[in-house]
Motif scaffolding. Structure first.
Motif, PDB file in Angstrom:
ATOM      1  N   ILE A 470       0.834  -1.217   0.000  1.00  0.00           N
ATOM      2  CA  ILE A 470       0.000   0.000   0.000  1.00  0.00           C
ATOM      3  C   ILE A 470       0.868   1.267   0.000  1.00  0.00           C
ATOM      4  O   ILE A 470       0.475   2.313  -0.523  1.00  0.00           O
ATOM      5  CB  ILE A 470      -0.982  -0.004   1.192  1.00  0.00           C
ATOM      6  CG1 ILE A 470      -2.102   1.029   0.962  1.00  0.00           C
ATOM      7  CG2 ILE A 470      -0.258   0.263   2.516  1.00  0.00           C
ATOM      8  CD1 ILE A 470      -3.263   0.907   1.926  1.00  0.00           C
ATOM      9  N   ASN A 471       2.081   1.124   0.539  1.00  0.00           N
ATOM     10  CA  ASN A 471       2.965   2.298   0.589  1.00  0.00           C
ATOM     11  C   ASN A 471       3.324   2.792  -0.805  1.00  0.00           C
ATOM     12  O   ASN A 471       3.542   3.975  -1.015  1.00  0.00           O
ATOM     13  CB  ASN A 471       4.228   1.980   1.381  1.00  0.00           C
ATOM     14  CG  ASN A 471       3.890   1.680   2.836  1.00  0.00           C
ATOM     15  OD1 ASN A 471       2.943   2.243   3.376  1.00  0.00           O
ATOM     16  ND2 ASN A 471       4.633   0.776   3.448  1.00  0.00           N
ATOM     17  N   LYS A 474       0.724   5.287  -1.802  1.00  0.00           N
ATOM     18  CA  LYS A 474       0.587   6.539  -1.039  1.00  0.00           C
ATOM     19  C   LYS A 474       1.429   7.661  -1.641  1.00  0.00           C
ATOM     20  O   LYS A 474       1.000   8.820  -1.663  1.00  0.00           O
ATOM     21  CB  LYS A 474       0.990   6.326   0.420  1.00  0.00           C
ATOM     22  CG  LYS A 474      -0.039   5.525   1.197  1.00  0.00           C
ATOM     23  CD  LYS A 474       0.402   5.305   2.634  1.00  0.00           C
ATOM     24  CE  LYS A 474      -0.615   4.438   3.342  1.00  0.00           C
ATOM     25  NZ  LYS A 474      -0.134   3.999   4.661  1.00  0.00           N
ATOM     26  N   ARG A 488      -3.559   9.845   7.366  1.00  0.00           N
ATOM     27  CA  ARG A 488      -4.536   8.864   7.838  1.00  0.00           C
ATOM     28  C   ARG A 488      -5.701   8.745   6.859  1.00  0.00           C
ATOM     29  O   ARG A 488      -6.125   7.640   6.524  1.00  0.00           O
ATOM     30  CB  ARG A 488      -5.041   9.272   9.216  1.00  0.00           C
ATOM     31  CG  ARG A 488      -6.180   8.385   9.674  1.00  0.00           C
ATOM     32  CD  ARG A 488      -6.404   8.481  11.126  1.00  0.00           C
ATOM     33  NE  ARG A 488      -5.218   8.027  11.860  1.00  0.00           N
ATOM     34  CZ  ARG A 488      -5.200   7.831  13.163  1.00  0.00           C
ATOM     35  NH1 ARG A 488      -6.272   8.066  13.873  1.00  0.00           N
ATOM     36  NH2 ARG A 488      -4.112   7.421  13.747  1.00  0.00           N
ATOM     37  N   ASP A 491      -4.638   6.790   3.792  1.00  0.00           N
ATOM     38  CA  ASP A 491      -4.580   5.358   4.099  1.00  0.00           C
ATOM     39  C   ASP A 491      -5.988   4.760   4.081  1.00  0.00           C
ATOM     40  O   ASP A 491      -6.235   3.736   3.448  1.00  0.00           O
ATOM     41  CB  ASP A 491      -3.930   5.178   5.487  1.00  0.00           C
ATOM     42  CG  ASP A 491      -3.697   3.722   5.829  1.00  0.00           C
ATOM     43  OD1 ASP A 491      -2.742   3.137   5.271  1.00  0.00           O
ATOM     44  OD2 ASP A 491      -4.486   3.157   6.616  1.00  0.00           O
ATOM     45  N   GLU A 492      -6.897   5.439   4.764  1.00  0.00           N
ATOM     46  CA  GLU A 492      -8.270   4.906   4.850  1.00  0.00           C
ATOM     47  C   GLU A 492      -8.949   4.848   3.483  1.00  0.00           C
ATOM     48  O   GLU A 492      -9.594   3.855   3.147  1.00  0.00           O
ATOM     49  CB  GLU A 492      -9.103   5.765   5.817  1.00  0.00           C
ATOM     50  CG  GLU A 492      -8.775   5.448   7.285  1.00  0.00           C
ATOM     51  CD  GLU A 492      -9.299   6.501   8.257  1.00  0.00           C
ATOM     52  OE1 GLU A 492      -9.010   6.368   9.452  1.00  0.00           O
ATOM     53  OE2 GLU A 492      -9.994   7.455   7.811  1.00  0.00           O
ATOM     54  N   ARG A 495      -7.494   2.024   1.324  1.00  0.00           N
ATOM     55  CA  ARG A 495      -7.972   0.708   1.772  1.00  0.00           C
ATOM     56  C   ARG A 495      -9.425   0.479   1.353  1.00  0.00           C
ATOM     57  O   ARG A 495      -9.793  -0.624   0.939  1.00  0.00           O
ATOM     58  CB  ARG A 495      -7.854   0.579   3.295  1.00  0.00           C
ATOM     59  CG  ARG A 495      -6.430   0.287   3.730  1.00  0.00           C
ATOM     60  CD  ARG A 495      -6.298   0.288   5.244  1.00  0.00           C
ATOM     61  NE  ARG A 495      -4.885   0.380   5.594  1.00  0.00           N
ATOM     62  CZ  ARG A 495      -4.061  -0.668   5.695  1.00  0.00           C
ATOM     63  NH1 ARG A 495      -4.523  -1.886   5.526  1.00  0.00           N
ATOM     64  NH2 ARG A 495      -2.796  -0.500   5.965  1.00  0.00           N
TER      65      ARG A 495
END
Ligand SMILES: Nc1ncnc2c1ncn2[C@@H]1O[C@H](COP(=O)(O)OP(=O)(O)OP(=O)(O)O)[C@@H](O)[C@H]1O
Ligand SMILES: [Mg+2]
Ligand SMILES: [Mg+2]
Length: 500
Positions: A470-471, A474, A488, A491-492, A495
Motif C-alpha cells: 500500500i505504501n 501513497k 490517515r 490510508d483509509e 484501503r
C-alpha cells in the motif's frame, strides 16, 4: 588475574540537605566566607551542648526505608575520639554499635551487551547506615595550615556495603543507583564536586573459589564515580601483580589520584587510629516508633528500577526510552503527567509521548542556560520546572500527529514554537497555518483511484495480502496532493477503494 577474584566493600558518606547543622541551629552551607557558619557548639567552646536535628533523623530514616533497611527501634550516639584540627571537639559524634539503619540493599544494573539492551541486575546488600557529623576542612600551605569550620557539624550519613562487589564496574553501578535513590528521595543533591557525596573503597583479592576474605586496602579521596571505578580497577591490578611476584598485601589506606591514575600509601595498619568509642553522655538514645516510620514511608518515592518495571508493564516502553526517563525524577513525573493528560489515548501513545520528551524536550533543556535540574546526569541545563512547554502540550501535540492533523516537519515547528512561548500546539498550528490541509474528499478519492489505476502491480500485491504494498500507492497520492493530504485519510481511502 584469571586466578583471582576481587572483593570490594564501599563506605559512602552523604551530606544530608538540612537548613541547620546536626547538633545546633547554625546554618549549613557551601562556598560561604570561611568560619562564618559556626557557633559555640560547632567550635566546641566549653559548656556548649548538642541538640539533635530532627530533619536529619527524618532524612536518614527515609533513606533507610527506601533501601529496605530495618530501622532500629532504639539507636544511640557515640564519641569517636581522635585528635585532628578539623574536629575542634577532639572527637566526632557518630554511631558505633547501635546504628539507626541495619541491612537493606541497593539494586544495580550492569552494562548490557549493547546500549539498547538491559544489563544484568544484582542486589548489593548493605551492612548499615548511620548518622554522624561532618568535620571541618584543612588547607595546608608551605609553612602553615588553615582550617575552615563551615562544614563541621553538617549532618552526614555513612552507608556501608557488605563486601559484595567484584569490580570497578559494579562499584560504578552501585554508586549510580545509590545516588539516584538519595537524590530522588530529596535527601541530598549528592554533588561530588562539592563533597556532598564521598566514597572510600575497601578492596581485597582472593583465589577464585575461596570464601574467606583477603587483606583489604582502603582507597580514599575518590571524588567522582568514574574515579572510583578507575581507582578500584587499578588497585585490583596492583594487588594481583604484588601477589604474583611473591609479595604480600599489607593492610593500609591509599590515596588514588584520578588525574595521574597512580596511588600511594597514606598510612598502614600500625598507624591506624584507636578511636576509643564510648556513648556520648550529652545525648539521649533515639527511639523510632511505628508512627514516625509510617509518616516517612508515605513520603518515599518509587525507586528508579521499580519505575522502569512499571513502564515496561503498563506502557510497554522500549528499554532505551525507560533508561532516559527513570534517572531523573522530575523528568519521569513530567512524562507521567503527559500520559495522564492524554486521557484514554495517552496510555497507548506513551511511547510517542516519551519520544518527544526524551529527544526533543531534553535537547532543548540541555541547550538552555539556567541552573541544573536534579543533578543525576539527566536533564541538566534548563530546569524542567522553568519550561513553558507543559506536559499537556506534549499530549496535545501527539494527538495532532496521531490524528494526521500535523505532519512530521510541521509538528517539529509547532514543538519549537510551543517550547519557546508556551502557546498550546493546536493554537500554534492554526495561527501559523501548519495544519495538514483538509482535503476535499472528492479530490482525495480521485487521486486514490488514479494511483491504483497507474500502479496495478502494487494494488494487486496488496489485494493478495502484501500489506506493505500500500505504501507504493501513497507516494503518488501525496504527490498529487502536493504533500498536504492527511496521511490517515489517504490510508483509509486507499484501503476502502482497494477493498471494493
Ligand atoms: N577483606 C575485605 N575486603 C574488602 N572489603 C572489606 C573487607 N573487609 C571489610 N570490607 C569492607 O570494608 C568496609 C568497612 O567499613 P566500616 O565503616 O565498617 O569500617 P572501617 O573502615 O574500619 O571504619 P571507618 O568508618 O573508621 O573507616 C565495609 O564496606 C566492608 O564491607
Ligand atoms: Mg566507616
Ligand atoms: Mg573505612
Amino acid at each position: 588475574m584469571a586466578n583471582y577474584e576481587a572483593v570490594i566493600g564501599l563506605e559512602v558518606h552523604v551530606q544530608i540537605r538540612t537548613h541547620s547543622k546536626m547538633f545546633t541551629r547554625v546554618a549549613t552551607g557551601y562556598g560561604q566566607p570561611e568560619n562564618t557558619l559556626t557557633d559555640p557548639t560547632v567550635l566546641a567552646l566549653p559548656g556548649a551542648l548538642p541538640v539533635m536535628n530532627r530533619a536529619a533523623l527524618d532524612a536518614i530514616i527515609k533513606a533507610g526505608l527506601m533501601l529496605g533497611c530495618e530501622i532500629a527501634p532504639v539507636c544511640k550516639w557515640d564519641r569517636k575520639n581522635y585528635f585532628y584540627p578539623d574536629s575542634p571537639k577532639n572527637y566526632q559524634i557518630s554511631q558505633y554499635d547501635q546504628p539507626i539503619c541495619l541491612g537493606g540493599a541497593v539494586e544495580i544494573e550492569l552494562p548490557g551487551p549493547a546500549r539498547n539492551l538491559m544489563g544484568e541486575h544484582k542486589l548489593i546488600p548493605l551492612t548499615r547506615i548511620h548518622l554522624e557529623e561532618d568535620v571541618g576542612k584543612c588547607s595546608h600551605g608551605a609553612t602553615d595550615s588553615l582550617v575552615d569550620y563551615n562544614r563541621a557539624g553538617t549532618p552526614l550519613m555513612e552507608i556501608v556495603s557488605e563486601p559484595a562487589l567484584h569490580s570497578g564496574e559494579e562499584a560504578y553501578a552501585y554508586l549510580t543507583a545509590l545516588r539516584a535513590a538519595i537524590v530522588q528521595g530529596g535527601i541530598s543533591d549528592c554533588d561530588m564536586e562539592k563533597g556532598q557525596m564521598r566514597c572510600d573503597a575497601n578492596i581485597s583479592i582472593r583465589p577464585v573459589g575461596a570464601t574467606g576474605l583477603g587483606t583489604k586496602v582502603e582507597l580514599k579521596n575518590l571524588n567522582s564515580i568514574s574515579y572510583v571505578r578507575a581507582g578500584i580497577d587499578h588497585e585490583i591490578k596492583r594487588q594481583v601483580a604484588l601477589i604474583e611476584s611473591g609479595g604480600t598485601i599489607v593492610q593500609e589506606t591509599r590515596d588514588y589520584d584520578g588525574l595521574t591514575g597512580a596511588s600511594q600509601s597514606l598510612r598502614t595498619k600500625e598507624m591506624a587510629h584507636d578511636y576509643r568509642y564510648f556513648p556520648d553522655p550529652d545525648l539521649m538514645p533515639v527511639q523510632v516508633d511505628e508512627a514516625w516510620k509510617a509518616r516517612l514511608r508515605a513520603s518515599c518515592p518509587e525507586l528508579p528500577f521499580d519505575r522502569q518495571r512499571r513502564y515496561f508493564r503498563d506502557y510497554e516502553l522500549p528499554y532505551t526510552l525507560t533508561s532516559v526517563l527513570i534517572w531523573d525524577r522530575p523528568l519521569a513525573e513530567y512524562f507521567e503527567a503527559a500520559v495522564k493528560a492524554g486521557g484514554a489515548a495517552g496510555k497507548a501513545r506513551a511511547q510517542q509521548i516519551g519520544n518527544w520528551i526524551a529527544n526533543d524536550l531534553l535537547r532543548e533543556l540541555k541547550a538552555g542556560g539556567a541552573a541544573g535540574a536534579e543533578g543525576t546526569g539527566g536533564a541538566g541545563g534548563l530546569a524542567l520546572a522553568e519550561v513553558k512547554m507543559r506536559p499537556e502540550h506534549i499530549a496535545e501535540l501527539v494527538e495532532l500527529v496521531e490524528s494526521g492533523k500535523l505532519l512530521g516537519p510541521a509538528a517539529k515547528e509547532v514543538f519549537a514554537q510551543t517550547f519557546a512561548s508556551g502557546e498550546a500546539p493546536l493554537a500554534v498550528a492554526e495561527r501559523a497555518g501548519l495544519l495538514a490541509q483538509p482535503t476535499d474528499s472528492g479530490d482525495l478519492e480521485a487521486w486514490c483511484r488514479e494511483a491504483i489505476a497507474n500502479n496495478a502491480k502494487a494494488a494487486a500485491e496488496f489485494r493478495a495480502g502484501k500489506e506493505s504494498a500500500i505504501n507504493g500507492l501513497k507516494g503518488p497520492v501525496m504527490k498529487a496532493a502536493r504533500g498536504k493530504a492527511n496521511p490517515r485519510e489517504v490510508d483509509e481511502t486507499l484501503r476502502r477503494l482497494l477493498a471494493e
